[in-house]
Scaffold this motif. Structure first.
Motif, PDB file in Angstrom:
ATOM      1  N   SER A 296      64.258 -64.268  32.618  1.00 40.24           N
ATOM      2  CA  SER A 296      62.931 -64.751  32.367  1.00 40.24           C
ATOM      3  C   SER A 296      61.983 -64.527  33.666  1.00 40.24           C
ATOM      4  CB  SER A 296      62.616 -66.008  31.454  1.00 40.24           C
ATOM      5  OG  SER A 296      62.702 -67.509  32.348  1.00 40.24           O
ATOM      6  N   VAL A 297      60.555 -64.566  33.517  1.00 44.78           N
ATOM      7  CA  VAL A 297      59.837 -64.824  34.446  1.00 44.78           C
ATOM      8  C   VAL A 297      58.881 -65.691  34.555  1.00 44.78           C
ATOM      9  CG1 VAL A 297      58.319 -62.886  36.133  1.00 44.78           C
ATOM     10  CG2 VAL A 297      60.420 -62.227  34.821  1.00 44.78           C
TER      11      VAL A 297
ATOM     12  N   ILE B  62      55.404 -62.262  45.308  1.00 48.54           N
ATOM     13  CA  ILE B  62      54.496 -61.424  44.323  1.00 48.54           C
ATOM     14  C   ILE B  62      53.175 -61.836  45.025  1.00 48.54           C
ATOM     15  CG2 ILE B  62      53.661 -61.788  42.491  1.00 48.54           C
ATOM     16  CD1 ILE B  62      56.678 -60.517  41.986  1.00 48.54           C
ATOM     17  N   GLU B  63      53.073 -60.057  44.795  1.00 43.51           N
ATOM     18  CA  GLU B  63      51.248 -60.710  46.149  1.00 43.51           C
ATOM     19  C   GLU B  63      50.322 -61.680  45.242  1.00 43.51           C
ATOM     20  OE1 GLU B  63      50.568 -56.727  46.847  1.00 43.51           O
ATOM     21  OE2 GLU B  63      52.391 -56.449  48.282  1.00 43.51           O
ATOM     22  N   GLY B  64      48.940 -62.523  45.720  1.00 41.59           N
ATOM     23  CA  GLY B  64      48.290 -62.732  45.396  1.00 41.59           C
ATOM     24  C   GLY B  64      49.039 -64.050  44.414  1.00 41.59           C
TER      25      GLY B  64
ATOM     26  N   ARG C 267      64.097 -56.028  44.230  1.00 41.09           N
ATOM     27  CA  ARG C 267      63.730 -54.260  43.614  1.00 41.09           C
ATOM     28  C   ARG C 267      62.445 -55.315  42.543  1.00 41.09           C
ATOM     29  NH1 ARG C 267      62.922 -50.603  44.764  1.00 41.09           N
ATOM     30  NH2 ARG C 267      63.421 -49.227  43.012  1.00 41.09           N
ATOM     31  N   ALA C 268      62.573 -55.914  41.674  1.00 42.30           N
ATOM     32  CA  ALA C 268      62.040 -56.217  40.668  1.00 42.30           C
ATOM     33  C   ALA C 268      60.427 -56.631  41.317  1.00 42.30           C
ATOM     34  CB  ALA C 268      62.962 -57.506  39.947  1.00 42.30           C
ATOM     35  N   ALA C 269      60.536 -57.060  42.482  1.00 44.95           N
ATOM     36  CA  ALA C 269      58.907 -58.222  42.897  1.00 44.95           C
ATOM     37  C   ALA C 269      58.312 -56.692  43.677  1.00 44.95           C
ATOM     38  CB  ALA C 269      59.861 -58.759  44.512  1.00 44.95           C
ATOM     39  N   ASP C 270      59.651 -55.621  44.135  1.00 40.88           N
ATOM     40  CA  ASP C 270      58.933 -54.548  44.697  1.00 40.88           C
ATOM     41  C   ASP C 270      57.599 -53.733  43.918  1.00 40.88           C
ATOM     42  OD1 ASP C 270      59.569 -55.330  47.283  1.00 40.88           O
ATOM     43  OD2 ASP C 270      61.589 -53.650  47.576  1.00 40.88           O
ATOM     44  N   ALA C 271      58.619 -53.815  42.657  1.00 41.15           N
ATOM     45  CA  ALA C 271      58.489 -52.713  41.221  1.00 41.15           C
ATOM     46  C   ALA C 271      57.137 -54.133  40.909  1.00 41.15           C
ATOM     47  CB  ALA C 271      59.432 -52.942  39.908  1.00 41.15           C
ATOM     48  N   VAL C 272      57.403 -55.213  40.701  1.00 39.68           N
ATOM     49  CA  VAL C 272      55.735 -55.985  39.840  1.00 39.68           C
ATOM     50  C   VAL C 272      54.274 -55.815  41.157  1.00 39.68           C
ATOM     51  CG1 VAL C 272      55.134 -58.629  39.383  1.00 39.68           C
ATOM     52  CG2 VAL C 272      57.307 -58.322  39.142  1.00 39.68           C
TER      53      VAL C 272
END
Length: 249
Positions: free
Chosen positions: A57-58, A134-136, A165-170
């Motif tokens: 989950s996120v 995550i930005e913001g 990589r997930a953080a980059d994608a999000v």
């Protein structure tokens, strides 16, 4: 086989896994239809990519409270919800502290008693929560669950690589959404300006007044009728266009 050869083979295998994971997430980005779709896709892919994980989950903080934005297929909703309600648990700690939280066996865990009892009742024995930059957002985490004690230990490196990589994608998905929202705002502003200018021009021609006086009349009318200036001008233009059509017939 020498030790150097084995190390080289291991490095190649790690690079291959990283490349495969990058390609997987790039594919998820390419086929996603917004942030929600991307996150659901990522959680399902995490279960496939991280050895020992059966659910993912996120967690993200929104409006000053933590919530689960996406969960993989088969994830019991209470696994995260109980943590938010109690303000305690691995995903809460990871999101708020920015430090990874790992528990090899919840049956021996003492940090989160209320959450541990519930998680064990669902069959979960192993948990890994990794912070997501995550930005913001003030707090976010990727949460992975296993059914066997120590089942995630072999997947720790893969999980960290996936989370990065997930953080980059999000973050990229968020940037795209912000750009789209900004573009939509600009289009709305341009359309509003256009219809207002049309209404001003029509009033100038009909009443034989200058642009300043025409705009002031429209503004007073919008206030008196409690209607947005843009909407009032759209009505003026629509009525004028309708009248012109009838005269043309």
């Amino acid at each position: 086989m020498t030790s150097r050869t084995r190390d080289t083979d291991t490095d190649r295998a790690t690079d291959t896994d990283t490349d495969r994971m990058s390609a997987t997430l790039d594919h998820a980005m390419a086929r996603s239809q917004g942030l929600d779709t991307l996150l659901r896709d990522l959680t399902d892919r995490a279960v496939v990519q991280v050895p020992g994980a059966v659910a993912c989950s996120v967690t993200v903080r929104r409006a000053d409270r933590l919530m689960t934005l996406a969960g993989s297929t088969g994830l019991p909703s209470g696994l995260d919800l109980r943590q938010y309600e109690n303000g305690s648990g691995p995903c809460v700690d990871a999101a708020e502290s920015g430090d990874a939280q790992y528990c090899a066996d919840l049956a021996e865990e003492t940090r989160w008693p209320a959450y541990t009892e519930y998680a064990l009742a669902t069959g979960v024995r192993c948990v890994l929560a990794l912070p997501l930059p995550i930005e913001g957002e003030t707090g976010a985490a990727l949460n992975l669950y296993g059914l066997v004690p120590g089942s995630l230990v072999q997947g720790l490196d893969a999980a960290r690589a996936f989370a990065e990589r997930a953080a980059d994608a999000v973050n990229e998905a968020l940037r795209i959404e912000r750009r789209q929202a900004s573009a939509a705002d600009v289009r709305t502003a341009l359309l509003s300006r256009s219809v207002i200018d049309q209404a001003v021009g029509m009033l100038m021609a009909r009443e034989r007044i200058d642009a300043h006086r025409a705009l002031e009349r429209l503004r007073r009318a919008s206030q008196d009728r409690n209607v947005k200036l843009r909407d009032l001008c759209a009505q003026v233009v629509a009525r004028a266009s309708g009248g012109a059509s009838h005269r043309g017939q």
